[in-house]
Design an enzyme around this catalytic site. Structure first.
Site, PDB file in Angstrom:
ATOM      1  N   GLU A  49      30.629  21.060  -1.509  1.00 16.01           N
ATOM      2  CA  GLU A  49      29.816  19.916  -1.072  1.00 16.01           C
ATOM      3  C   GLU A  49      29.256  19.102  -2.234  1.00 16.01           C
ATOM      4  O   GLU A  49      29.039  17.898  -2.113  1.00 16.01           O
ATOM      5  CB  GLU A  49      28.666  20.384  -0.172  1.00 16.01           C
ATOM      6  CG  GLU A  49      29.122  20.852   1.207  1.00 16.01           C
ATOM      7  CD  GLU A  49      29.404  22.349   1.249  1.00 16.01           C
ATOM      8  OE1 GLU A  49      29.419  22.996   0.176  1.00 16.01           O
ATOM      9  OE2 GLU A  49      29.611  22.880   2.368  1.00 16.01           O
ATOM     10  N   PHE A 111      20.700  30.771  11.928  1.00 20.60           N
ATOM     11  CA  PHE A 111      21.838  30.843  11.019  1.00 20.60           C
ATOM     12  C   PHE A 111      22.100  29.476  10.389  1.00 20.60           C
ATOM     13  O   PHE A 111      22.177  28.473  11.090  1.00 20.60           O
ATOM     14  CB  PHE A 111      23.075  31.324  11.791  1.00 20.60           C
ATOM     15  CG  PHE A 111      24.315  31.354  10.924  1.00 20.60           C
ATOM     16  CD1 PHE A 111      24.397  32.219   9.839  1.00 20.60           C
ATOM     17  CD2 PHE A 111      25.394  30.527  11.193  1.00 20.60           C
ATOM     18  CE1 PHE A 111      25.523  32.243   9.030  1.00 20.60           C
ATOM     19  CE2 PHE A 111      26.527  30.543  10.390  1.00 20.60           C
ATOM     20  CZ  PHE A 111      26.592  31.409   9.300  1.00 20.60           C
ATOM     21  N   GLN A 112      22.257  29.454   9.102  1.00 24.01           N
ATOM     22  CA  GLN A 112      22.485  28.228   8.321  1.00 24.01           C
ATOM     23  C   GLN A 112      21.408  27.175   8.547  1.00 24.01           C
ATOM     24  O   GLN A 112      21.672  25.985   8.474  1.00 24.01           O
ATOM     25  CB  GLN A 112      23.885  27.653   8.594  1.00 24.01           C
ATOM     26  CG  GLN A 112      24.989  28.553   8.030  1.00 24.01           C
ATOM     27  CD  GLN A 112      26.350  27.889   7.997  1.00 24.01           C
ATOM     28  OE1 GLN A 112      26.637  27.012   8.801  1.00 24.01           O
ATOM     29  NE2 GLN A 112      27.203  28.324   7.070  1.00 24.01           N
ATOM     30  N   LYS A 161      22.112  19.591  15.943  1.00 25.11           N
ATOM     31  CA  LYS A 161      23.371  19.701  16.664  1.00 25.11           C
ATOM     32  C   LYS A 161      23.253  19.284  18.131  1.00 25.11           C
ATOM     33  O   LYS A 161      24.168  18.654  18.680  1.00 25.11           O
ATOM     34  CB  LYS A 161      23.882  21.143  16.573  1.00 25.11           C
ATOM     35  CG  LYS A 161      25.299  21.318  17.093  1.00 25.11           C
ATOM     36  CD  LYS A 161      25.826  22.724  16.812  1.00 25.11           C
ATOM     37  CE  LYS A 161      27.290  22.830  17.223  1.00 25.11           C
ATOM     38  NZ  LYS A 161      27.836  24.168  16.926  1.00 25.11           N
ATOM     39  N   MET A 483      27.218  20.084 -27.071  1.00 32.40           N
ATOM     40  CA  MET A 483      25.939  19.465 -27.415  1.00 32.40           C
ATOM     41  C   MET A 483      24.894  20.540 -27.723  1.00 32.40           C
ATOM     42  O   MET A 483      24.092  20.392 -28.645  1.00 32.40           O
ATOM     43  CB  MET A 483      25.470  18.543 -26.282  1.00 32.40           C
ATOM     44  CG  MET A 483      24.265  17.696 -26.633  1.00 32.40           C
ATOM     45  SD  MET A 483      24.574  16.610 -28.052  1.00 32.40           S
ATOM     46  CE  MET A 483      25.034  15.086 -27.223  1.00 32.40           C
TER      47      MET A 483
END
Lengths: 579, 173
Positions: A49, A111-112, A161, A483
């Site tokens: 993502e 969940f999630q 949802k 760096m």
């Protein structure tokens, strides 16, 4: 017309003119992915993502339109926090759509589930938790408006949802499209105050050592033309910050290049010695100012920004002007015209001769490698630059390779440079280059990356290969987190702590080939040009070129952190070890 | 206590939407500004709420605080209320130890301050006082010697002072 919330969401994106969405489906966002099948919107399936977020940024950078990413709830949201923060710091217009557990389950540690609006509040310009399907068109409209106007930035829309799932009655809504947005607390000021513009013009005609300090706001405001008009009319030299590379052509006689910690000597010193600093869409970032009390000590400051909070945040301006950079500069040019235009400018020949003296004495330099030695990264960049068309888009990660790319490329057009400035996000280059290529398929896109950066987001090369997005990647492989290595060499007595990465683990060529790319390895100077030519000719697949570069090479000039810009250290080959 | 030089009162009109207080509080936290006190309530227009914030201006310039607050999309209007040009009020509830021998003294004090006794227990009293925050400070100090069991203050709310100059008479020609 009745629809479900998922259909309304996709329809709203279509009406906002969205042509591409970068994303990855998952449980909570599933119902929104169904209507995508029937939509003309192109969806690009990412491998992580974070990639979706940076692709949307790359797209926004080169098109000027908001980039859109769409992901599910929970871990997908935490994975886009980095690109959201990156876009927030660099004022990139972005709209992120995230799935959320059903409204009734919010707060139950489902969940999630995660507190998406809570987590992203500090890294978005604004965010929404949609509670009813009926609100979707209005909120999408507002999200695009907020993301793309004023000081642009990321806006997140969190969608439970139940309001998009066609099997749930909560998702039913009556379709509408709002004519306009109604946001009583959001009205960006575009036009500068005439009195302040007049004061700015008067300071210009009184100044003998002026410098324009142009920032990313110039590009956001589409003010490159206006900037050029102002600079040429008044014969004022221009520095372009890391975010503004390309906003003023590097081959213009008035161009001084990049200021700041790794800016060139003349750009840094011109600001230090100036008597008037015209800060246009720039924000006095610490990487530009160095030690603040010693920054441009003799300069009066005119500061133009669309975000009022930037005026006086770091440096108190003598003339603060809130407004859109393009409108303000155009107005300023008009007022200067009335004051006599070019004829009214004082004699600045001494200033010009000082500047060209510094340019001559302290150009960017490096020592070419001896036969058998590793490539010099600057040499690779010069060859890449010379073999690419001048409208080629360059995208970078963060670190030494980014600074060299900014220093050596030479930008002639706006929107040809995409880089992570404020947040300094390693791994930005690959996904951002993919987004840029999707936004401008007509242009060649080179991602200049470091070996450390490449390993952070390399999996998106699979996205590029499977979606046939033919970006080109040049990895400057110096086997180190370069760096950090440079700082340890210069400031930690060469005590190298956890910076070695190895030149051949992973094998970049095999890895790139496994991801569906054409891949090359270049080790000798004479191989650079032929391989780059070959890479430039491939236009149906992504290409990865690994350049084995010198680990010891350091980025110069450098202003050590916390020091005054007067302490700038130039390349030791200048023979003075300093100025 | 709220020293007027280091503290300024901001009256912030916000959209009455979920999460607005969290946005305001979060902004103060991440910009390193300090809140001295805070009071939130709906206004007569149910689309808006008013947040009265007393800001510790030793932590940041009031101008930066105001400008950053203004960037929040749900913030509609911010007025700075100078203590000299505004009326300020705060409410305090305090439970104080008051054995039978001291109850009379405490009741006297409460009356002097125009406060009220809300609840009486065997050896405790709960008192309320509404007034200028400094008045509340004074009563709090005086009650401390008796032993404060619990105290709750609301944080100040404020409105601009009204114009007291008379409407000029129209000249009659």
């Amino acid at each position: 017309m009745n629809m479900n919330g998922g259909q309304a969401l996709i329809r709203s994106l279509e009406l906002e003119g969205v042509e591409v969405v970068f994303g990855m489906p998952g449980g909570a966002i599933l119902p929104v992915y169904d209507p995508i099948i029937d939509s003309p919107i192109r969806h690009i399936l990412v491998r992580h993502e974070q990639g979706a977020g940076h692709m949307a940024e790359g797209y926004a950078h080169v098109t000027g339109r908001p980039g859109v990413c769409m992901v599910t709830s929970g871990p997908a949201v935490t994975n886009i926090v980095t690109p959201l923060c990156d876009a927030f710091m660099d004022s990139v217009p972005l709209v992120a759509i995230t799935g959320q557990v059903p409204f009734a389950a919010i707060g139950s540690d489902a969940f999630q589930e995660c507190d998406t609006t809570g987590i992203t509040q500090a890294v978005t310009k604004h965010n929404y938790l949609v509670t009813e399907a009926q609100e979707i068109p209005r909120i999408i409209r507002e999200a695009f408006h907020i993301a793309s106007t004023g000081r642009p930035g990321p806006v997140l829309v969190d969608v439970p949802k139940n309001i998009v799932d066609p099997n749930n009655p909560d998702s039913q809504m009556e379709w509408y499209w709002p004519e306009s947005v109604d946001l009583p607390g959001y009205k960006p000021t575009l036009k500068g105050h005439p009195k302040k513009i007049r004061e700015a013009a008067e300071l210009i005609v009184a100044s003998t050592r002026p410098v324009i300090y142009a920032g990313g706001g110039i590009l956001n405001a589409h003010a490159a033309e206006a900037l050029r008009e102002l600079a040429e009319m008044c014969d004022i030299p221009v520095v372009t910050t890391l975010k503004a590379r390309g906003a003023f052509p590097d081959d213009h006689p008035l161009a001084l290049g990049m200021p700041g910690m790794h800016g060139n000597y003349t750009a840094v010193t011109a600001i230090q010695r100036s008597d008037l600093l015209l800060a246009l869409g720039s924000r006095f970032d610490d990487r530009v100012t160095g030690k603040l009390p010693a920054f441009a000590p003799d300069a009066k400051v005119v500061h133009v920004d669309i975000d009022p909070a930037e005026l006086g945040k770091v440096r108190q301006p003598d003339v603060p002007i809130v407004g859109d950079a393009r409108l303000v500069i155009e107005e300023l040019v008009a007022v200067l015209g009335k004051l006599g235009g070019a004829e009214a400018q004082p004699d600045r020949s001494y200033w010009r001769s000082q500047l060209s003296g510094w340019q001559e004495k302290y150009p960017l330099t490096y020592q070419q490698s001896e036969p058998g030695e590793a490539l010099k990264p600057q040499f690779v960049l010069e060859r890449l630059r010379d073999s690419a068309p001048e409208d080629c888009i360059v995208v970078t990660g963060v670190g030494q390779h980014q600074m060299w790319a900014s220093q050596y490329w030479g930008f002639k057009h706006p929107y040809t440079w995409v880089s992570s400035g404020g947040l300094g996000t390693m791994g930005f280059a690959i996904p951002a280059a993919i987004g840029a290529k999707v936004g401008r398929p007509d242009r060649m896109v080179w991602a200049i990356d470091g070996d450390g950066c490449f390993q952070m987001t390399a999996q998106e090369m699979v996205t590029a290969a499977s979606e046939r997005i033919p970006i080109k990647v040049g990895i400057l492989n110096n086997a180190y987190l370069g760096m950090v290595r440079q700082w340890q060499e210069m400031f930690y007595d060469e005590r190298y702590s956890e910076v070695y990465l190895s030149p051949d683990l992973p094998d970049y060529v095999k890895w790139a080939e496994a991801m569906g790319c054409v891949a090359f390895r270049v080790e000798a100077p004479e191989e650079v040009e032929p391989i780059v030519e070959k890479a430039n000719q491939i236009d149906d697949r992504p290409v990865v070129v690994e350049f084995r570069t010198d680990s010891m090479e350091k980025v110069y000039p450098m202003v050590p952190a916390g020091h005054s810009n007067d302490d700038i250290v130039v390349d030791p080959t200048h023979g003075e070890g300093g100025r | 206590m709220a020293d007027d030089i280091q503290h300024h009162t901001l009256s912030v009109l916000v959209e009455n939407k979920a999460g607005v207080l969290s946005r305001v509080a979060g902004l103060f936290a991440r910009r390193g500004f300090n809140i001295y006190s805070l009071a939130v309530a709906p206004t007569d227009d149910d689309r808006f709420s008013r947040i009265t914030i007393v800001v510790d201006v030793t932590s940041a310039s009031l101008e930066q605080v105001t400008k950053q607050l203004n960037k929040l999309i749900n913030v509609v209007k911010i007025s700075e209320l100078d203590p000299r040009d505004s009326v300020e009020r705060e409410l305090m509830l305090v439970t104080v130890r008051s054995g039978p021998d001291r109850r009379g003294q405490i009741v006297d004090l409460v009356h002097i301050f125009d406060g009220r006794i809300l609840d009486v227990g065997h050896d405790e009293l709960t008192i309320t006082l509404e007034g200028h925050p400094e008045q509340l400070d004074d009563l709090e100090d005086l009650l401390r010697v008796y032993g404060i069991v619990a105290i709750q203050r609301t944080g100040r709310v404020a409105l601009p002072k009204l114009d007291t100059s008379p409407t000029p008479l129209r000249s009659v020609s």
